[in-house]
Design an enzyme around this catalytic site. Structure first.
Site, PDB file in Angstrom:
ATOM      1  CG  ASP A  18      52.421  36.122  17.903  1.00  0.00           C
ATOM      2  OD1 ASP A  18      51.508  36.305  17.076  1.00  0.00           O
ATOM      3  OD2 ASP A  18      53.146  37.053  18.311  1.00  0.00           O
ATOM      4  NE  ARG A  98      56.769  38.098  30.030  1.00  0.00           N
ATOM      5  CZ  ARG A  98      55.463  37.982  30.035  1.00  0.00           C
ATOM      6  NH1 ARG A  98      54.882  37.149  30.907  1.00  0.00           N
ATOM      7  NH2 ARG A  98      54.719  38.683  29.217  1.00  0.00           N
ATOM      8  CG  ASP A 127      58.052  40.114  27.940  1.00  0.00           C
ATOM      9  OD1 ASP A 127      58.402  40.620  29.016  1.00  0.00           O
ATOM     10  OD2 ASP A 127      56.878  40.104  27.549  1.00  0.00           O
ATOM     11  CB  SER A 181      50.191  44.101  21.963  1.00  0.00           C
ATOM     12  OG  SER A 181      50.987  43.132  22.609  1.00  0.00           O
TER      13      SER A 181
END
Length: 404
Positions: A18, A98, A127, A181
């Site tokens: 990605d 995060r 996210d 994932s």
């Protein structure tokens, strides 16, 4: 905003499919210079090749930083002082990472003269919210580029085709690699997607990476002792460790005993329900131990106030409001409550269970055996006082039903 000029952008870069595609896409779409930032927060092998991959794509400014100690000391430990659980089960392993990434993205943008930051979070997930709320809180005028909300590369097949067209080297998925994932840091591993999207489907044993199945864990229990200072764990079995060292040791010990697995359907902030599986062995042990020590060192009403506030505090973190004024203010209250949370907890680890076997504080315990004893009274507590206490508290109940 795709065509609005950008001179330089800092990309949160892992080196995977990605973000490698995003890097090239940013260069082509915005005709801008890209700075890459890779945070090592305990995910391990992913970080090693990030520099080489970025260099191969023409990146001149590459930031690869070991943030493991900062992550645990300044983010994980403050969260655990509140005994934080989202929706009663989730230890917030992804959520708490995060705000640190957002902080460094903004700081690197300022240091390099970049006028934007970019990330690879999708438009369906939490996210994107966490990263962007954090960035805007720390630098209100920062520009954020979220390619998943702009491009039409909405599948893995399209991403692979784009990578092939542009000569972006992508490693083939290794045999035995996870089909899910995954998000990994020193606090946890999460697994989503694939067969896990069916909440009735039991996760295959091959899902789990850090822990053995509880039924396959050792038949003999293991006793450990954790020391706490001002609410933070500081030593394991009498050995003083840094925050990251201690969490790593607890992960290994807990995983060996099948501790820390969770299978959750959670409510995402963006509106949908999502099923995820999590491994948080060290965090599971920390939570149990911390609550045990608070049970003898915190005043009753202060402990209950913390319990009342915890679900709201958990939502703040889950939803991305770590840098908000309300979280910062609440953290001051939580931290102030921890000044007396000092002492030692003994725990038994056995086949997926964390069992408290003892807790003590030589300096700050509020537990009094003289008062609590069922043996002969010492004069500290007059049992006859309980009658008046009960009658006063029963008054409203008696008035409500008077005459019935």
């Amino acid at each position: 905003m795709v065509n609005t000029p950008v001179n330089k952008v800092v990309l949160a870069y892992s080196g995977g499919l990605d973000t490698s595609v995003i890097l090239k896409w940013l260069q082509d779409t915005y005709q801008c210079e890209v700075v890459t930032f890779t945070a090592d927060i305990g995910q391990g092998e992913e970080v090693a090749q990030a520099r080489v991959k970025a260099e191969n794509l023409g990146v001149k400014e590459i930031f690869i930083e070991n943030l493991v100690e900062e992550f645990v000391q300044d983010f994980v430990f403050p969260m655990f002082r509140a005994n934080t659980l989202y929706e009663g089960e989730y230890l917030l392993g992804t959520s708490i990472a995060r705000p640190l990434v957002a902080k460094r993205l903004v700081e690197i943008a300022a240091a390099t003269g970049a006028d934007a930051i970019a990330h690879g979070a999708t438009g369906k997930g939490n996210d994107q919210v966490r990263l962007e709320l954090g960035a805007y809180a720390l630098k209100p005028d920062i520009r954020v580029i979220a390619p998943w909300r702009e491009w039409d590369l909405d599948s893995r097949q399209k991403l692979l085709a784009y990578a092939e067209r542009h000569g972006i080297p992508i490693e083939a998925k290794r045999a035995g690699g996870s089909p899910y994932s995954m998000d990994t840091n020193l606090l946890h591993i999460s697994y989503e997607g694939g067969e896990l999207e069916d909440p009735w489907q039991t996760p295959d044993e091959s899902v789990w990476r850090w822990s053995v199945a509880p039924e396959r864990a050792p038949d003999a229990p293991e006793l450990i002792e954790l020391d706490f200072s001002n609410g933070d764990a500081c030593a394991l079995n009498g050995v003083t460790m840094s925050p990251a060292q201690l969490l790593q040791a607890l992960n290994e010990t807990g995983g060996r005993h099948g501790i820390g697995r969770a299978d959750i359907v959670e409510n995402r902030y963006v509106g949908m329900k999502s099923r995820g599986c999590y491994e948080t062995p060290g965090g599971t042990i920390l939570l149990k131990a911390h609550r045990a020590l608070e049970s003898i060192t915190l005043d009753r009403e202060l402990a209950h106030l913390k319990d009342d506030l915890m679900p709201r505090y958990a939502r703040m973190i889950y939803n991305g409001y770590w840098w908000s004024p309300e979280r910062l203010a609440l953290q001051q209250l939580i931290d102030a409550s921890q000044s007396k949370v000092n002492g030692r907890v003994r725990l038994k680890l056995y086949k997926g269970n964390v069992i408290v076997c003892g807790r003590k504080s030589d300096t700050d315990s509020l537990f009094s055996a003289d008062i609590a004893t069922f043996e002969s009274d010492t004069g500290s507590y007059d049992q006859q006082d309980a009658e008046g206490f009960i009658r006063l508290n029963a008054l409203r109940l008696r008035m409500k039903n008077k005459g019935n």
